[in-house]
Design a protein around this motif. Structure first.
Motif, PDB file in Angstrom:
ATOM      1  N   GLN A  84      52.812  17.684  53.989  1.00 20.29           N
ATOM      2  CA  GLN A  84      51.229  17.996  53.962  1.00 20.29           C
ATOM      3  C   GLN A  84      50.982  18.905  52.884  1.00 20.29           C
ATOM      4  O   GLN A  84      49.901  18.784  52.020  1.00 20.29           O
ATOM      5  CB  GLN A  84      50.660  18.498  55.343  1.00 20.29           C
ATOM      6  CG  GLN A  84      50.788  17.502  56.275  1.00 20.29           C
ATOM      7  CD  GLN A  84      50.723  18.100  57.594  1.00 20.29           C
ATOM      8  OE1 GLN A  84      50.989  19.316  57.994  1.00 20.29           O
ATOM      9  NE2 GLN A  84      50.152  17.171  58.764  1.00 20.29           N
ATOM     10  N   ALA A  85      51.692  19.947  52.454  1.00 18.76           N
ATOM     11  CA  ALA A  85      51.611  20.856  51.391  1.00 18.76           C
ATOM     12  C   ALA A  85      51.681  20.335  50.169  1.00 18.76           C
ATOM     13  O   ALA A  85      50.630  20.552  49.174  1.00 18.76           O
ATOM     14  CB  ALA A  85      52.668  21.928  51.487  1.00 18.76           C
ATOM     15  N   ARG A  86      52.683  19.383  50.046  1.00 20.37           N
ATOM     16  CA  ARG A  86      52.372  18.436  48.692  1.00 20.37           C
ATOM     17  C   ARG A  86      51.263  17.723  48.591  1.00 20.37           C
ATOM     18  O   ARG A  86      50.730  17.740  47.280  1.00 20.37           O
ATOM     19  CB  ARG A  86      53.545  17.498  48.353  1.00 20.37           C
ATOM     20  CG  ARG A  86      55.134  18.277  48.120  1.00 20.37           C
ATOM     21  CD  ARG A  86      56.306  17.537  47.896  1.00 20.37           C
ATOM     22  NE  ARG A  86      56.596  16.611  49.028  1.00 20.37           N
ATOM     23  CZ  ARG A  86      57.296  16.644  49.978  1.00 20.37           C
ATOM     24  NH1 ARG A  86      57.846  17.912  50.197  1.00 20.37           N
ATOM     25  NH2 ARG A  86      57.516  15.908  50.955  1.00 20.37           N
ATOM     26  N   ILE A  87      50.787  17.171  49.730  1.00 20.87           N
ATOM     27  CA  ILE A  87      49.583  16.467  49.393  1.00 20.87           C
ATOM     28  C   ILE A  87      48.184  17.252  49.069  1.00 20.87           C
ATOM     29  O   ILE A  87      47.393  16.951  48.039  1.00 20.87           O
ATOM     30  CB  ILE A  87      49.212  15.773  50.743  1.00 20.87           C
ATOM     31  CG1 ILE A  87      50.118  14.589  51.028  1.00 20.87           C
ATOM     32  CG2 ILE A  87      47.678  15.215  50.672  1.00 20.87           C
ATOM     33  CD1 ILE A  87      50.189  13.845  52.271  1.00 20.87           C
ATOM     34  N   LEU A  88      48.214  18.642  49.698  1.00 21.74           N
ATOM     35  CA  LEU A  88      47.183  19.514  49.350  1.00 21.74           C
ATOM     36  C   LEU A  88      47.438  19.869  48.017  1.00 21.74           C
ATOM     37  O   LEU A  88      46.291  20.306  47.344  1.00 21.74           O
ATOM     38  CB  LEU A  88      47.230  20.684  50.265  1.00 21.74           C
ATOM     39  CG  LEU A  88      46.440  20.640  51.594  1.00 21.74           C
ATOM     40  CD1 LEU A  88      46.507  21.747  52.258  1.00 21.74           C
ATOM     41  CD2 LEU A  88      45.035  19.917  51.335  1.00 21.74           C
ATOM     42  N   HIS A  89      48.544  20.024  47.498  1.00 21.32           N
ATOM     43  CA  HIS A  89      48.810  20.410  46.029  1.00 21.32           C
ATOM     44  C   HIS A  89      48.150  19.313  45.071  1.00 21.32           C
ATOM     45  O   HIS A  89      47.361  19.653  43.924  1.00 21.32           O
ATOM     46  CB  HIS A  89      50.353  20.753  45.525  1.00 21.32           C
ATOM     47  CG  HIS A  89      50.662  22.092  46.132  1.00 21.32           C
ATOM     48  ND1 HIS A  89      50.203  23.285  45.685  1.00 21.32           N
ATOM     49  CD2 HIS A  89      51.578  22.211  46.865  1.00 21.32           C
ATOM     50  CE1 HIS A  89      50.783  24.015  46.428  1.00 21.32           C
ATOM     51  NE2 HIS A  89      51.768  23.638  47.032  1.00 21.32           N
ATOM     52  N   GLU A  90      48.190  18.072  45.349  1.00 26.24           N
ATOM     53  CA  GLU A  90      47.630  16.946  44.442  1.00 26.24           C
ATOM     54  C   GLU A  90      46.154  17.174  44.572  1.00 26.24           C
ATOM     55  O   GLU A  90      45.623  17.044  43.586  1.00 26.24           O
ATOM     56  CB  GLU A  90      48.018  15.534  45.066  1.00 26.24           C
ATOM     57  CG  GLU A  90      49.710  15.305  45.002  1.00 26.24           C
ATOM     58  CD  GLU A  90      50.009  15.380  43.419  1.00 26.24           C
ATOM     59  OE1 GLU A  90      49.138  14.746  42.650  1.00 26.24           O
ATOM     60  OE2 GLU A  90      51.018  15.872  43.141  1.00 26.24           O
ATOM     61  N   HIS A  91      45.405  17.388  45.777  1.00 24.32           N
ATOM     62  CA  HIS A  91      44.098  17.569  45.818  1.00 24.32           C
ATOM     63  C   HIS A  91      43.717  18.739  45.189  1.00 24.32           C
ATOM     64  O   HIS A  91      42.875  18.690  44.345  1.00 24.32           O
ATOM     65  CB  HIS A  91      43.596  17.623  47.239  1.00 24.32           C
ATOM     66  CG  HIS A  91      43.784  16.458  48.173  1.00 24.32           C
ATOM     67  ND1 HIS A  91      42.651  15.344  48.022  1.00 24.32           N
ATOM     68  CD2 HIS A  91      44.349  16.131  49.140  1.00 24.32           C
ATOM     69  CE1 HIS A  91      43.149  14.497  48.708  1.00 24.32           C
ATOM     70  NE2 HIS A  91      44.090  15.006  49.661  1.00 24.32           N
ATOM     71  N   ARG A  92      44.321  19.884  44.993  1.00 23.58           N
ATOM     72  CA  ARG A  92      44.088  20.954  44.278  1.00 23.58           C
ATOM     73  C   ARG A  92      44.169  20.672  42.753  1.00 23.58           C
ATOM     74  O   ARG A  92      43.423  21.001  42.178  1.00 23.58           O
ATOM     75  CB  ARG A  92      45.233  22.357  44.680  1.00 23.58           C
ATOM     76  CG  ARG A  92      44.928  23.443  43.847  1.00 23.58           C
ATOM     77  CD  ARG A  92      46.158  24.561  44.244  1.00 23.58           C
ATOM     78  NE  ARG A  92      47.439  24.073  44.128  1.00 23.58           N
ATOM     79  CZ  ARG A  92      47.914  24.102  42.760  1.00 23.58           C
ATOM     80  NH1 ARG A  92      47.254  24.633  41.908  1.00 23.58           N
ATOM     81  NH2 ARG A  92      49.211  23.597  42.652  1.00 23.58           N
ATOM     82  N   PHE A  93      45.202  19.978  42.377  1.00 26.95           N
ATOM     83  CA  PHE A  93      45.345  19.481  40.907  1.00 26.95           C
ATOM     84  C   PHE A  93      44.130  18.882  40.635  1.00 26.95           C
ATOM     85  O   PHE A  93      43.516  19.119  39.734  1.00 26.95           O
ATOM     86  CB  PHE A  93      46.523  18.801  40.618  1.00 26.95           C
ATOM     87  CG  PHE A  93      47.684  19.504  40.678  1.00 26.95           C
ATOM     88  CD1 PHE A  93      47.917  20.679  40.296  1.00 26.95           C
ATOM     89  CD2 PHE A  93      49.052  18.981  41.374  1.00 26.95           C
ATOM     90  CE1 PHE A  93      49.046  21.345  40.185  1.00 26.95           C
ATOM     91  CE2 PHE A  93      50.155  19.455  41.644  1.00 26.95           C
ATOM     92  CZ  PHE A  93      50.360  20.942  40.788  1.00 26.95           C
ATOM     93  N   LEU A  94      43.600  17.582  41.437  1.00 23.91           N
ATOM     94  CA  LEU A  94      42.426  16.884  41.209  1.00 23.91           C
ATOM     95  C   LEU A  94      41.265  18.104  41.007  1.00 23.91           C
ATOM     96  O   LEU A  94      40.295  17.780  40.191  1.00 23.91           O
ATOM     97  CB  LEU A  94      42.355  15.884  42.103  1.00 23.91           C
ATOM     98  CG  LEU A  94      43.304  14.716  42.119  1.00 23.91           C
ATOM     99  CD1 LEU A  94      43.287  13.662  43.250  1.00 23.91           C
ATOM    100  CD2 LEU A  94      43.226  13.957  40.889  1.00 23.91           C
ATOM    101  N   GLY A  95      41.075  18.737  42.040  1.00 23.67           N
ATOM    102  CA  GLY A  95      39.841  19.568  41.905  1.00 23.67           C
ATOM    103  C   GLY A  95      39.900  20.468  40.832  1.00 23.67           C
ATOM    104  O   GLY A  95      38.931  20.812  40.039  1.00 23.67           O
ATOM    105  N   ASN A  96      41.090  21.219  40.444  1.00 25.72           N
ATOM    106  CA  ASN A  96      41.024  21.875  39.171  1.00 25.72           C
ATOM    107  C   ASN A  96      40.802  21.162  38.078  1.00 25.72           C
ATOM    108  O   ASN A  96      39.922  21.762  37.170  1.00 25.72           O
ATOM    109  CB  ASN A  96      42.648  22.429  39.030  1.00 25.72           C
ATOM    110  CG  ASN A  96      42.930  23.573  39.982  1.00 25.72           C
ATOM    111  OD1 ASN A  96      41.921  24.016  40.603  1.00 25.72           O
ATOM    112  ND2 ASN A  96      44.284  23.969  40.098  1.00 25.72           N
ATOM    113  N   MET A  97      41.210  19.710  38.058  1.00 21.19           N
ATOM    114  CA  MET A  97      40.688  19.055  36.796  1.00 21.19           C
ATOM    115  C   MET A  97      39.148  18.734  36.750  1.00 21.19           C
ATOM    116  O   MET A  97      38.607  18.981  35.517  1.00 21.19           O
ATOM    117  CB  MET A  97      41.721  17.802  36.687  1.00 21.19           C
ATOM    118  CG  MET A  97      43.169  18.020  36.399  1.00 21.19           C
ATOM    119  SD  MET A  97      44.006  16.398  36.725  1.00 21.19           S
ATOM    120  CE  MET A  97      43.042  14.890  35.897  1.00 21.19           C
ATOM    121  N   ALA A  98      38.856  18.466  37.861  1.00 22.01           N
ATOM    122  CA  ALA A  98      37.429  17.991  37.756  1.00 22.01           C
ATOM    123  C   ALA A  98      36.563  19.329  37.784  1.00 22.01           C
ATOM    124  O   ALA A  98      35.740  19.129  36.730  1.00 22.01           O
ATOM    125  CB  ALA A  98      37.105  17.532  39.216  1.00 22.01           C
TER     126      ALA A  98
END
Length: 185
Positions: A167-181
């Motif tokens: 679940q932490a890895r999935i949240l990191h993916e969301h964090r990356f997308l949020g950072n990019m956006a």
């Protein structure tokens, strides 16, 4: 629009075939607006379709289309005991997702994670090496290096057993997308 259109149905909560029951059209040679009353072939729910078209030498193309009521791809869930500020952000994020507001959805996810960390008392967590993904340790090789950035806080959630590593890895993916956006804005 064809007489049958596959769109998301708010009642069925999936993509279904919708039949055109009535069509109204207005416009001229170069531009037209079409309004259709649609009915879901699965549950009979009624929707309204509006479409703006341009006609030119290359043919006819749709420049804007909308369906009413707005589509709800996800419904908000009720989380008993969730703090009201986190619940508000969650509902706004689902609303942003449903209205295809990707930037606001991504930023809402980031704010939501920050809020959950604050609510759970997570102020830091172990750092990971950005290249290898392995945890960083102090010179003694035993004590983890800690940080207070969002990526460390996500690791802190996993460290406390609030999240699994997956679940932490999935949240990191969301964090990356949020950072990019947000940062590319």
């Amino acid at each position: 629009m064809a007489s049958n259109l596959k769109i998301h149905c708010n009642a069925c909560m999936r993509e279904t075939r919708h039949e055109e029951k009535r069509l109204f059209e207005q416009g001229g040679v170069s531009e037209t607006t079409r309004w259709s009353i649609l009915q879901c072939a699965g549950c009979d729910a009624v929707s309204f379709w509006e479409e703006h078209r341009i006609h030119d030498e290359t043919g006819t193309r749709v420049i804007e289309a909308a369906v009413f009521p707005p589509r709800q791809y996800r419904k908000s869930k009720d989380y008993v005991g969730a703090p009201s500020n986190i619940d508000d952000v969650y509902r706004a994020t689902v609303g942003a997702f449903n209205s295809s507001s990707s930037l606001f959805c991504a930023s809402g996810m980031r704010v939501l994670v920050e809020g959950i960390c604050a609510h759970q008392g997570i102020v830091d967590g172990p750092k990971r090496d950005p290249k290898s993904g392995n945890r960083q340790y102090k010179k003694d090789g035993v004590t983890p290096v800690r940080g207070d950035s969002l990526d460390c806080k996500i690791e802190g959630l996993a460290e406390k057993g609030i999240l699994t590593e997956a679940q932490a890895r999935i949240l990191h993916e969301h964090r990356f997308l949020g950072n990019m956006a947000l940062h590319e804005l």
